[in-house]
Design an enzyme around this catalytic site. Sequence first.
Site, PDB file in Angstrom:
ATOM      1  N   ASN A   1      -9.195   2.552   0.408  1.00 25.76           N
ATOM      2  CA  ASN A   1      -8.271   1.949  -0.496  1.00 25.76           C
ATOM      3  C   ASN A   1      -8.523   0.727  -0.888  1.00 25.76           C
ATOM      4  O   ASN A   1      -9.064  -0.395  -0.040  1.00 25.76           O
ATOM      5  CB  ASN A   1      -7.199   1.905   0.695  1.00 25.76           C
ATOM      6  CG  ASN A   1      -5.727   1.200   0.183  1.00 25.76           C
ATOM      7  OD1 ASN A   1      -5.727   0.488  -0.698  1.00 25.76           O
ATOM      8  ND2 ASN A   1      -4.940   1.912   0.513  1.00 25.76           N
TER       9      ASN A   1
ATOM     10  N   ASP B   1      -6.603  -1.498  -2.780  1.00 24.27           N
ATOM     11  CA  ASP B   1      -5.477  -2.409  -3.114  1.00 24.27           C
ATOM     12  C   ASP B   1      -5.806  -4.006  -2.599  1.00 24.27           C
ATOM     13  O   ASP B   1      -5.303  -4.845  -3.502  1.00 24.27           O
ATOM     14  CB  ASP B   1      -4.092  -1.971  -2.448  1.00 24.27           C
ATOM     15  CG  ASP B   1      -3.601  -0.628  -2.682  1.00 24.27           C
ATOM     16  OD1 ASP B   1      -4.143   0.208  -3.607  1.00 24.27           O
ATOM     17  OD2 ASP B   1      -2.728  -0.020  -1.901  1.00 24.27           O
ATOM     18  N   HIS B   2      -6.533  -3.943  -1.602  1.00 19.58           N
ATOM     19  CA  HIS B   2      -6.812  -5.497  -1.216  1.00 19.58           C
ATOM     20  C   HIS B   2      -7.609  -6.221  -1.721  1.00 19.58           C
ATOM     21  O   HIS B   2      -7.679  -7.385  -2.191  1.00 19.58           O
ATOM     22  CB  HIS B   2      -7.343  -5.443   0.331  1.00 19.58           C
ATOM     23  CG  HIS B   2      -6.724  -4.325   1.160  1.00 19.58           C
ATOM     24  ND1 HIS B   2      -5.214  -4.845   1.745  1.00 19.58           N
ATOM     25  CD2 HIS B   2      -6.718  -3.163   1.521  1.00 19.58           C
ATOM     26  CE1 HIS B   2      -4.740  -3.530   2.567  1.00 19.58           C
ATOM     27  NE2 HIS B   2      -5.765  -2.662   2.217  1.00 19.58           N
TER      28      HIS B   2
ATOM     29  N   HIS C   1      -2.624   2.186  -4.403  1.00 17.95           N
ATOM     30  CA  HIS C   1      -1.256   2.077  -4.493  1.00 17.95           C
ATOM     31  C   HIS C   1      -0.556   1.328  -5.749  1.00 17.95           C
ATOM     32  O   HIS C   1      -0.658   0.213  -5.657  1.00 17.95           O
ATOM     33  CB  HIS C   1      -0.755   1.651  -3.011  1.00 17.95           C
ATOM     34  CG  HIS C   1       0.770   1.958  -2.779  1.00 17.95           C
ATOM     35  ND1 HIS C   1       1.135   1.636  -1.741  1.00 17.95           N
ATOM     36  CD2 HIS C   1       1.683   2.066  -3.674  1.00 17.95           C
ATOM     37  CE1 HIS C   1       2.695   1.560  -1.672  1.00 17.95           C
ATOM     38  NE2 HIS C   1       2.972   1.931  -2.900  1.00 17.95           N
TER      39      HIS C   1
ATOM     40  N   ARG D   1       2.355  -0.216  -6.609  1.00 19.99           N
ATOM     41  CA  ARG D   1       3.820  -0.512  -6.071  1.00 19.99           C
ATOM     42  C   ARG D   1       4.764  -0.962  -7.039  1.00 19.99           C
ATOM     43  O   ARG D   1       4.494  -1.175  -8.324  1.00 19.99           O
ATOM     44  CB  ARG D   1       3.614  -1.626  -5.040  1.00 19.99           C
ATOM     45  CG  ARG D   1       2.717  -1.357  -3.839  1.00 19.99           C
ATOM     46  CD  ARG D   1       2.916  -2.444  -2.831  1.00 19.99           C
ATOM     47  NE  ARG D   1       4.313  -2.503  -1.990  1.00 19.99           N
ATOM     48  CZ  ARG D   1       4.278  -1.913  -0.800  1.00 19.99           C
ATOM     49  NH1 ARG D   1       3.330  -1.733  -0.162  1.00 19.99           N
ATOM     50  NH2 ARG D   1       5.487  -2.216  -0.425  1.00 19.99           N
TER      51      ARG D   1
ATOM     52  N   ARG E   1       2.438  -5.699  -7.210  1.00 19.88           N
ATOM     53  CA  ARG E   1       1.802  -6.979  -6.274  1.00 19.88           C
ATOM     54  C   ARG E   1       0.298  -6.820  -6.287  1.00 19.88           C
ATOM     55  O   ARG E   1      -0.213  -7.892  -6.150  1.00 19.88           O
ATOM     56  CB  ARG E   1       2.412  -7.126  -4.887  1.00 19.88           C
ATOM     57  CG  ARG E   1       2.040  -6.206  -4.046  1.00 19.88           C
ATOM     58  CD  ARG E   1       2.365  -6.399  -2.681  1.00 19.88           C
ATOM     59  NE  ARG E   1       3.963  -6.159  -2.272  1.00 19.88           N
ATOM     60  CZ  ARG E   1       4.356  -5.838  -1.316  1.00 19.88           C
ATOM     61  NH1 ARG E   1       3.545  -5.928  -0.219  1.00 19.88           N
ATOM     62  NH2 ARG E   1       5.606  -5.674  -1.282  1.00 19.88           N
TER      63      ARG E   1
ATOM     64  N   GLU F   1      -1.333   6.598  -4.354  1.00 20.35           N
ATOM     65  CA  GLU F   1      -0.211   6.385  -3.622  1.00 20.35           C
ATOM     66  C   GLU F   1       1.014   5.778  -4.546  1.00 20.35           C
ATOM     67  O   GLU F   1       0.765   4.794  -5.186  1.00 20.35           O
ATOM     68  CB  GLU F   1      -0.486   5.628  -2.685  1.00 20.35           C
ATOM     69  CG  GLU F   1      -1.337   5.989  -1.435  1.00 20.35           C
ATOM     70  CD  GLU F   1      -1.668   4.730  -0.366  1.00 20.35           C
ATOM     71  OE1 GLU F   1      -0.814   3.802  -0.579  1.00 20.35           O
ATOM     72  OE2 GLU F   1      -2.571   5.109   0.377  1.00 20.35           O
TER      73      GLU F   1
ATOM     74  N   THR G   1       2.584  -0.548   3.761  1.00 17.49           N
ATOM     75  CA  THR G   1       3.427   0.436   4.034  1.00 17.49           C
ATOM     76  C   THR G   1       3.889   0.658   5.557  1.00 17.49           C
ATOM     77  O   THR G   1       2.969   0.827   6.431  1.00 17.49           O
ATOM     78  CB  THR G   1       3.025   1.714   3.697  1.00 17.49           C
ATOM     79  OG1 THR G   1       2.105   1.538   2.292  1.00 17.49           O
ATOM     80  CG2 THR G   1       4.038   2.795   3.394  1.00 17.49           C
TER      81      THR G   1
ATOM     82  N   GLU H   1      -0.448  12.764   5.377  1.00 19.36           N
ATOM     83  CA  GLU H   1      -1.431  11.775   5.897  1.00 19.36           C
ATOM     84  C   GLU H   1      -0.508  11.324   6.865  1.00 19.36           C
ATOM     85  O   GLU H   1       0.532  10.790   6.933  1.00 19.36           O
ATOM     86  CB  GLU H   1      -1.839  10.893   4.895  1.00 19.36           C
ATOM     87  CG  GLU H   1      -2.520   9.488   5.398  1.00 19.36           C
ATOM     88  CD  GLU H   1      -2.879   8.550   4.382  1.00 19.36           C
ATOM     89  OE1 GLU H   1      -2.883   8.898   3.144  1.00 19.36           O
ATOM     90  OE2 GLU H   1      -3.051   7.286   4.737  1.00 19.36           O
TER      91      GLU H   1
ATOM     92  N   HIS I   1      -4.121   3.842   8.090  1.00 20.58           N
ATOM     93  CA  HIS I   1      -3.319   2.708   8.295  1.00 20.58           C
ATOM     94  C   HIS I   1      -3.831   2.071   9.601  1.00 20.58           C
ATOM     95  O   HIS I   1      -3.659   2.274  10.865  1.00 20.58           O
ATOM     96  CB  HIS I   1      -1.808   2.947   8.495  1.00 20.58           C
ATOM     97  CG  HIS I   1      -0.957   1.853   7.864  1.00 20.58           C
ATOM     98  ND1 HIS I   1      -0.432   1.698   6.678  1.00 20.58           N
ATOM     99  CD2 HIS I   1      -0.619   0.759   8.731  1.00 20.58           C
ATOM    100  CE1 HIS I   1       0.142   0.548   6.679  1.00 20.58           C
ATOM    101  NE2 HIS I   1       0.206  -0.147   8.075  1.00 20.58           N
TER     102      HIS I   1
ATOM    103  N   HIS J   1      -8.183  -2.188   4.652  1.00 17.19           N
ATOM    104  CA  HIS J   1      -8.125  -3.739   5.067  1.00 17.19           C
ATOM    105  C   HIS J   1      -9.215  -3.874   5.804  1.00 17.19           C
ATOM    106  O   HIS J   1     -10.002  -5.076   5.568  1.00 17.19           O
ATOM    107  CB  HIS J   1      -6.879  -3.877   5.733  1.00 17.19           C
ATOM    108  CG  HIS J   1      -6.621  -5.626   6.012  1.00 17.19           C
ATOM    109  ND1 HIS J   1      -6.983  -6.099   7.352  1.00 17.19           N
ATOM    110  CD2 HIS J   1      -6.285  -6.532   5.541  1.00 17.19           C
ATOM    111  CE1 HIS J   1      -6.786  -7.341   7.081  1.00 17.19           C
ATOM    112  NE2 HIS J   1      -6.221  -7.632   6.268  1.00 17.19           N
TER     113      HIS J   1
HETATM  114  N1  PXP Z   1      -2.659   4.834   3.991  1.00 16.35           N
HETATM  115  C1  PXP Z   1      -1.804   4.485   3.233  1.00 16.35           C
HETATM  116  C2  PXP Z   1      -0.530   5.592   2.934  1.00 16.35           C
HETATM  117  C3  PXP Z   1      -1.338   3.131   3.308  1.00 16.35           C
HETATM  118  O1  PXP Z   1      -0.208   2.886   2.621  1.00 16.35           O
HETATM  119  C4  PXP Z   1      -2.222   2.374   3.493  1.00 16.35           C
HETATM  120  C5  PXP Z   1      -2.136   0.983   3.465  1.00 16.35           C
HETATM  121  O2  PXP Z   1      -2.199   0.290   2.104  1.00 16.35           O
HETATM  122  C6  PXP Z   1      -3.611   2.963   4.134  1.00 16.35           C
HETATM  123  C7  PXP Z   1      -3.917   4.329   4.353  1.00 16.35           C
HETATM  124  C8  PXP Z   1      -4.643   2.046   4.546  1.00 16.35           C
HETATM  125  O3  PXP Z   1      -4.288   1.084   5.459  1.00 16.35           O
HETATM  126  P1  PXP Z   1      -5.323   0.108   5.996  1.00 16.35           P
HETATM  127  O4  PXP Z   1      -5.296  -0.907   4.554  1.00 16.35           O
HETATM  128  O5  PXP Z   1      -4.652  -0.751   6.995  1.00 16.35           O
HETATM  129  O6  PXP Z   1      -6.557   0.519   6.247  1.00 16.35           O
END
Ligand code: PXP
Length: 244
Positions: free
Chosen positions: A7, A9-10, A48, A50, A54, A75, A106, A156, A196, A220
């Site tokens: 992921n 996004d970060h 994702h 959003r 953001r 996502e 989320t 998921e 997550h 993350h």
């Molecule tokens: N799966 C989903 C559906 C999520 O919303 C997230 C968080 O963005 C993740 C996985 C990944 O979570 P993390 O960043 O805590 O590894």
Amino acid sequence: MLFLGVNIDHIATLRQARYKSAQFNQEPDPIALARLCVEAGAHNITAHLREDRRHMQDRDLILLKKQIKAPLNFEMAITPPMIDFALKLKPTEVCLVPEKRQEVTTEGGLDVLTHFTKIKKATAKIQSQGIAVSLFIDPIEDQVKAAAGTGAQFIELHTGVFANSKSKTTQKKELLRLNKALCLGKSLGLTVNAGHGLNYQNITPFIQALPEVNTLNIGHTIVSRSIEVGLFRAVQEMVQLLKK
Ligand code: PXP
């Protein structure tokens, strides 16, 4: 085989902290870094978009789809504009998630039981364009059954409760609940992913308890570790843990 979805996004969160408006040559570049994740062994890329934009921006998703060879797991919340965007984007897979403006990330899975008709309709519309659909849900029996009823191919499982467990006892209890949901999902014909809050410490007990999970979506912890060791090595280390 167990797959890793990174992921990213970060990475975009860090970019947006400095650059609010869309321009070229902003750093860090999620597209170039997604490519690096794939080179390091990630099987797919998760992003994702959003509603408040953001972190990821529309343009990021378009470039990811065009330039990254690995499958894209997109996502999104279930809103008409987001569905339209997904239909044009045509990612490999859409993961439908609940979205609240105030949350940091989320929190909690989709309530498929309450929103069954809306989710089923959105699932069919997205699938009509050849896009697979996944539903991000809590590991609750009735939610798994409802998810299967929508026609989605994947679920998921939300691993947040497991990740936030304060004691070994609650962690074990949650792993049992997750594995029960996984087995039920598989028996109903679903492919079961999870994600997550998974990290380098809790990933091994997680895999031992749920050996039949398909893909783990992790963000993350990988991006955090990359500050220390670089993204390529951070992804490689996670791939190695998954292989064990
Ligand atoms: N799966 C989903 C559906 C999520 O919303 C997230 C968080 O963005 C993740 C996985 C990944 O979570 P993390 O960043 O805590 O590894």
